[in-house]
Design an enzyme around this catalytic site. Structure first.
Site, mmCIF file in Angstrom:
data_model
loop_
_atom_site.group_PDB
_atom_site.id
_atom_site.type_symbol
_atom_site.label_atom_id
_atom_site.label_comp_id
_atom_site.label_asym_id
_atom_site.label_seq_id
_atom_site.Cartn_x
_atom_site.Cartn_y
_atom_site.Cartn_z
ATOM 1 N N SER A 180 2.778 -5.085 2.717
ATOM 2 C CA SER A 180 1.925 -3.936 2.995
ATOM 3 C C SER A 180 2.447 -3.305 4.284
ATOM 4 C CB SER A 180 0.476 -4.396 3.169
ATOM 5 O OG SER A 180 -0.368 -3.264 3.259
ATOM 6 N N GLU A 181 2.775 -2.001 4.235
ATOM 7 C CA GLU A 181 3.561 -1.424 5.334
ATOM 8 C C GLU A 181 2.782 -1.292 6.646
ATOM 9 O OE1 GLU A 181 3.041 0.160 2.422
ATOM 10 O OE2 GLU A 181 2.606 2.294 2.711
ATOM 11 N N ASN A 182 1.474 -1.523 6.622
ATOM 12 C CA ASN A 182 0.753 -1.542 7.903
ATOM 13 C C ASN A 182 0.970 -2.848 8.664
ATOM 14 O OD1 ASN A 182 -0.780 -2.545 5.684
ATOM 15 N ND2 ASN A 182 -2.575 -2.668 6.982
#
Lengths: 238, 220
Positions: B46-48
């Protein structure tokens, strides 16, 4: 040793806020936002801010408060959807906006903190993002040059700090906070807990204290959830 | 019968290989996680700032400090790790993620993709989409074959502003699956090849509803 711990958000902001300044504010969506420092910054009445932040808060939450109070002149962000006020101000021309791909935004901030004025990336090549920027080929692929971002003040949110300003973050509330801590001329952190020296494992520090100038204890920890998503418990069978 | 959203996601899930690191976009791509084939273990990014995303939390157990890039509450796994946004996109940009599945408004036969803005409408921002299409090893687009007005979304050239140029490897629509041999390393690509038709969908229907040129694979 200089004491980094301040009694309140207002005290921590004293002497470091001025009109027209560039501000970095940590957070991804509504997670990991400096919820105590933002309203305190609003109370200073500072104007014409250029704000570097992945998003711009949500109705009544986070940077929305500064936006609603007319204190932001320009946003540098990657995503500003789901924010009616932002849309109104942008379309009426009252607010300037520079959109960056999220990874380019993060790397520009990292570069700012690391003393790297520019770098090349494949992200955005062949799109509007690369327009007007120098491109160069490396090993047969085209890359676009992006420049660093630095701020007069970075306000960030961490989980725990010791008196030295060594920080630990909690899960995905980390996001942009550690890189922004490195790129502010002054960095103020708010934390959920200030612990005694020696309580944090030195092997597990996420941000070393050198990047942190001022520390306050968070007094607002609403931590609003944007999209509560759950699954039902499996029903027990006899 | 065209494929449903879930069937499209299940078809995309067949592209997963054991050991893959995978980033799933918002919408139909998120459903891919429900169709991971048995015996295939993948790690979701998840890119966060997370590797090893777990399922949604049980009611009452959501934690506001634990969300995915779509801002949904999620859970961690015993093997999860957390990191900052610069590290997250370093692994994306650096080619360490094996596969991403994304939605799109338009895809072109040269591998161009447009999925972030419609001029004249409010600009929301590209978020991490441009980084993903530029950096991930293999890019799969899952989308409806036509837009609401019935026009083909599989085009000779994209009309909308691009998210990335020459970066799509496969297109899965409600009607069919295309392989996309995109231009790479200075070599021209071979374009679109029709690999599969959804049950009950005919080649004539795909031909009628596709603006792009495509070749026929060996499926028939």
């Amino acid at each position: 040793m200089k004491n980094k711990i301040y009694d309140s958000a207002a005290a921590a902001l004293e002497g470091v806020v001025f009109d027209g300044m560039t501000l970095m504010s940590g957070g991804f969506g509504l997670s990991g936002n400096p919820e105590t420092l933002i309203p305190a910054l609003k109370d200073t009445g500072v104007k014409n801010l250029t704000v570097i932040s992945n998003n711009c808060g949500a109705d009544g939450f986070g940077l929305w408060m500064l936006l609603n109070n007319g204190q932001i002149r320009k946003m540098i962000s990657s995503y500003v959807g789901e924010n009616k006020l932002f849309e109104q101000l942008y379309l009426s021309g009252e607010l300037a906006l520079e959109l960056n791909p999220q990874g380019t935004l993060a790397e520009r901030i990292r570069a700012g903190g690391a003393g790297i004025p520019a770098f090349y990336t494949k992200t955005g090549v062949g799109t509007v993002v690369a327009e007007g920027k120098p491109v160069e080929d490396f090993e047969g692929e085209t890359y676009v040059r992006e420049t660093w971002l630095r701020a007069d003040l970075a306000i960030i949110k961490a989980w725990k700090a010791d008196p030295e300003g060594n920080l630990m973050f909690r899960m995905t509330a980390r996001n942009f906070n550690p890189v922004m801590a490195t790129a502010g001329k002054v960095t103020i952190v708010e934390v959920e807990e200030i612990v005694e020296a020696g309580e944090l494992d030195a092997n597990a520090i996420h941000t070393p204290g050198i990047y942190v100038d001022r520390i306050i204890l968070s007094t607002i920890n609403e931590k609003r959830i944007e999209k509560l998503t759950t699954r039902p418990r499996e029903t027990e069978t006899a | 019968m065209a494929w449903t959203r879930d069937e499209m996601a299940a078809r995309a899930a067949r592209e997963l290989q054991d050991g893959f690191y995978v980033n799933l976009g918002i919408g139909i791509p998120t459903l891919v996680a429900n169709h991971i084939p048995e015996g295939v273990h993948v790690t979701l990014q998840s890119e966060n700032g997370m590797l090893g995303m777990g399922p949604f939390p049980y009611e009452g157990e959501a934690d506001p400090d634990l969300i995915n890039a779509g801002k949904q509450t999620i859970t961690k796994l015993p093997t999860s790790s957390f990191f900052d946004s610069a590290q997250s996109f370093a692994m994306i940009r650096g080619g360490h993620i094996d596969l991403t599945v994304l939605g799109a408004m338009e895809v072109a036969q040269n591998g161009d993709i447009a999925n972030w803005t419609i001029p004249g409408k409010m600009v929301k921002g590209m978020g991490g989409a441009m980084d993903l299409v530029a950096g991930v090893k293999r890019v799969i687009v899952v989308m409806d074959h036509a837009n609401k007005a019935g026009q083909s979304k599989v085009l000779k050239r994209c009309a909308l502003p691009l998210t990335g140029a020459a970066c799509v490897d496969m297109v899965i629509t409600d009607l069919c699956v295309f392989d996309l041999d995109r231009p790479k390393n200075g070599k021209e690509g071979g374009g679109l090849t029709l690999l599969e038709l959804a049950p009950g969908v005919t080649l004539d229907e795909v031909r009628a509803k596709t603006e792009a040129d495509f070749q026929l694979g060996t499926f028939a």
